[in-house]
Write a protein that holds these residues in place. Sequence first.
Motif, PDB file in Angstrom:
ATOM      1  N   CYS A 187     -14.120-102.576 -83.009  1.00  0.00           N
ATOM      2  CA  CYS A 187     -14.471-102.128 -84.364  1.00  0.00           C
ATOM      3  C   CYS A 187     -15.415-103.101 -85.066  1.00  0.00           C
ATOM      4  CB  CYS A 187     -13.198-101.950 -85.193  1.00  0.00           C
ATOM      5  SG  CYS A 187     -12.187-100.571 -84.650  1.00  0.00           S
ATOM      6  N   GLY A 188     -15.732-104.219 -84.416  1.00  0.00           N
ATOM      7  CA  GLY A 188     -16.649-105.189 -84.995  1.00  0.00           C
ATOM      8  C   GLY A 188     -16.059-105.971 -86.155  1.00  0.00           C
ATOM      9  N   LEU A 189     -14.754-106.210 -86.127  1.00  0.00           N
ATOM     10  CA  LEU A 189     -14.073-106.893 -87.229  1.00  0.00           C
ATOM     11  C   LEU A 189     -13.680-108.317 -86.852  1.00  0.00           C
ATOM     12  CD1 LEU A 189     -11.616-104.021 -88.205  1.00  0.00           C
ATOM     13  CD2 LEU A 189     -13.674-104.698 -89.451  1.00  0.00           C
ATOM     14  N   THR A 190     -13.722-109.203 -87.818  1.00  0.00           N
ATOM     15  CA  THR A 190     -13.145-110.534 -87.639  1.00  0.00           C
ATOM     16  C   THR A 190     -11.626-110.399 -87.823  1.00  0.00           C
ATOM     17  OG1 THR A 190     -13.266-111.064 -89.988  1.00  0.00           O
ATOM     18  CG2 THR A 190     -15.198-111.646 -88.614  1.00  0.00           C
ATOM     19  N   GLN A 191     -10.898-111.443 -87.451  1.00  0.00           N
ATOM     20  CA  GLN A 191      -9.459-111.414 -87.677  1.00  0.00           C
ATOM     21  C   GLN A 191      -9.150-111.301 -89.163  1.00  0.00           C
ATOM     22  OE1 GLN A 191      -8.105-114.940 -85.593  1.00  0.00           O
ATOM     23  NE2 GLN A 191      -7.630-113.741 -83.757  1.00  0.00           N
ATOM     24  N   SER A 192      -9.913-111.988 -89.966  1.00  0.00           N
ATOM     25  CA  SER A 192      -9.711-111.945 -91.411  1.00  0.00           C
ATOM     26  C   SER A 192      -9.958-110.542 -91.962  1.00  0.00           C
ATOM     27  CB  SER A 192     -10.626-112.954 -92.098  1.00  0.00           C
ATOM     28  OG  SER A 192     -10.440-112.930 -93.486  1.00  0.00           O
ATOM     29  N   ALA A 193     -11.047-109.914 -91.538  1.00  0.00           N
ATOM     30  CA  ALA A 193     -11.375-108.567 -92.019  1.00  0.00           C
ATOM     31  C   ALA A 193     -10.338-107.552 -91.551  1.00  0.00           C
ATOM     32  CB  ALA A 193     -12.767-108.158 -91.541  1.00  0.00           C
ATOM     33  N   ALA A 194      -9.894-107.675 -90.311  1.00  0.00           N
ATOM     34  CA  ALA A 194      -8.863-106.766 -89.800  1.00  0.00           C
ATOM     35  C   ALA A 194      -7.569-106.943 -90.584  1.00  0.00           C
ATOM     36  CB  ALA A 194      -8.629-107.018 -88.311  1.00  0.00           C
ATOM     37  N   GLY A 195      -7.216-108.179 -90.862  1.00  0.00           N
ATOM     38  CA  GLY A 195      -6.011-108.453 -91.634  1.00  0.00           C
ATOM     39  C   GLY A 195      -6.073-107.860 -93.027  1.00  0.00           C
ATOM     40  N   GLN A 196      -7.244-107.939 -93.647  1.00  0.00           N
ATOM     41  CA  GLN A 196      -7.397-107.391 -94.998  1.00  0.00           C
ATOM     42  C   GLN A 196      -7.130-105.896 -95.035  1.00  0.00           C
ATOM     43  OE1 GLN A 196     -11.278-108.548 -96.353  1.00  0.00           O
ATOM     44  NE2 GLN A 196     -10.599-110.595 -96.943  1.00  0.00           N
ATOM     45  N   LEU A 197      -7.403-105.210 -93.939  1.00  0.00           N
ATOM     46  CA  LEU A 197      -7.170-103.765 -93.901  1.00  0.00           C
ATOM     47  C   LEU A 197      -5.693-103.412 -94.047  1.00  0.00           C
ATOM     48  CD1 LEU A 197      -9.544-102.689 -91.002  1.00  0.00           C
ATOM     49  CD2 LEU A 197      -9.883-102.332 -93.454  1.00  0.00           C
ATOM     50  N   ILE A 198      -4.817-104.337 -93.633  1.00  0.00           N
ATOM     51  CA  ILE A 198      -3.370-104.065 -93.708  1.00  0.00           C
ATOM     52  C   ILE A 198      -2.643-105.046 -94.620  1.00  0.00           C
ATOM     53  CG2 ILE A 198      -3.196-102.823 -91.526  1.00  0.00           C
ATOM     54  CD1 ILE A 198      -2.221-105.473 -90.247  1.00  0.00           C
ATOM     55  N   GLY A 199      -3.407-105.815 -95.404  1.00  0.00           N
ATOM     56  CA  GLY A 199      -2.797-106.670 -96.415  1.00  0.00           C
ATOM     57  C   GLY A 199      -2.247-107.994 -95.919  1.00  0.00           C
ATOM     58  N   ILE A 200      -2.808-108.511 -94.831  1.00  0.00           N
ATOM     59  CA  ILE A 200      -2.395-109.830 -94.343  1.00  0.00           C
ATOM     60  C   ILE A 200      -3.636-110.707 -94.194  1.00  0.00           C
ATOM     61  CG2 ILE A 200      -0.358-108.925 -93.143  1.00  0.00           C
ATOM     62  CD1 ILE A 200      -1.930-109.219 -90.498  1.00  0.00           C
ATOM     63  N   ASN A 201      -3.426-112.005 -94.013  1.00  0.00           N
ATOM     64  CA  ASN A 201      -4.582-112.892 -93.836  1.00  0.00           C
ATOM     65  C   ASN A 201      -4.924-113.046 -92.351  1.00  0.00           C
ATOM     66  OD1 ASN A 201      -2.929-114.943 -92.709  1.00  0.00           O
ATOM     67  ND2 ASN A 201      -2.526-115.800 -94.726  1.00  0.00           N
ATOM     68  N   GLY A 202      -6.020-113.703 -92.090  1.00  0.00           N
ATOM     69  CA  GLY A 202      -6.490-113.892 -90.723  1.00  0.00           C
ATOM     70  C   GLY A 202      -5.517-114.668 -89.855  1.00  0.00           C
ATOM     71  N   ASN A 203      -4.804-115.632 -90.437  1.00  0.00           N
ATOM     72  CA  ASN A 203      -3.829-116.402 -89.659  1.00  0.00           C
ATOM     73  C   ASN A 203      -2.688-115.521 -89.172  1.00  0.00           C
ATOM     74  OD1 ASN A 203      -5.196-118.840 -89.909  1.00  0.00           O
ATOM     75  ND2 ASN A 203      -4.204-119.318 -91.849  1.00  0.00           N
ATOM     76  N   ALA A 204      -2.219-114.638 -90.036  1.00  0.00           N
ATOM     77  CA  ALA A 204      -1.149-113.716 -89.636  1.00  0.00           C
ATOM     78  C   ALA A 204      -1.640-112.777 -88.536  1.00  0.00           C
ATOM     79  CB  ALA A 204      -0.651-112.932 -90.840  1.00  0.00           C
ATOM     80  N   TRP A 205      -2.873-112.293 -88.685  1.00  0.00           N
ATOM     81  CA  TRP A 205      -3.446-111.413 -87.655  1.00  0.00           C
ATOM     82  C   TRP A 205      -3.534-112.163 -86.327  1.00  0.00           C
ATOM     83  CZ3 TRP A 205      -4.928-106.297 -87.753  1.00  0.00           C
ATOM     84  CH2 TRP A 205      -5.575-105.837 -86.605  1.00  0.00           C
ATOM     85  N   SER A 206      -3.954-113.407 -86.387  1.00  0.00           N
ATOM     86  CA  SER A 206      -4.079-114.221 -85.186  1.00  0.00           C
ATOM     87  C   SER A 206      -2.741-114.350 -84.460  1.00  0.00           C
ATOM     88  CB  SER A 206      -4.615-115.606 -85.552  1.00  0.00           C
ATOM     89  OG  SER A 206      -4.668-116.437 -84.422  1.00  0.00           O
ATOM     90  N   ARG A 207      -1.656-114.473 -85.201  1.00  0.00           N
ATOM     91  CA  ARG A 207      -0.322-114.559 -84.576  1.00  0.00           C
ATOM     92  C   ARG A 207       0.010-113.271 -83.823  1.00  0.00           C
ATOM     93  NH1 ARG A 207       0.468-117.815 -89.078  1.00  0.00           N
ATOM     94  NH2 ARG A 207       1.214-116.160 -90.457  1.00  0.00           N
ATOM     95  N   TYR A 208      -0.420-112.138 -84.349  1.00  0.00           N
ATOM     96  CA  TYR A 208      -0.220-110.872 -83.625  1.00  0.00           C
ATOM     97  C   TYR A 208      -1.008-110.890 -82.313  1.00  0.00           C
ATOM     98  CZ  TYR A 208       1.830-108.577 -87.780  1.00  0.00           C
ATOM     99  OH  TYR A 208       2.611-108.202 -88.845  1.00  0.00           O
TER     100      TYR A 208
END
Length: 84
Positions: A29-50
Motif C-alpha cells: 500500500c506504500g505506507l510507512t509504519q507510522s502512516a499505517a498505524g495512524q489509520l487504526i489509531g496507533i503509533n509507528g512503534n506499536a505497528w512495528s511490534r505487530y
Amino acid sequence: MQTQYGILNPLHDLQAPDGSELAELRMRCGLTQSAAGQLIGINGNAWSRYERGQRRMPAATWACLLLTLGMHPRLTATTLAGVL
C-alpha cells in the motif's frame, strides 16, 4: 456473514495476519509504519511490534484496517453504513 439477529459480523472467518503478512500489506500500500498505524489509531512503534511478532493484531483491529483500506473481503464502508 450475519448473526442470528441479522447484524453483519465484519469478523466472520477473519483472522489477523502474522507480522510478515502485515508488513507485506503495508509495503504494497506504500505506507510507512507510522502512516499505517495512524489509520487504526496507533503509533509507528506499536505497528512495528505487530510486524515483528511481539504482539498479535486483534481481529477487530485487522477488520478496521481492511475496511479503511477498502480491502475487506466481504464488507465496505457503504455496506456498513446501510446497516447502522
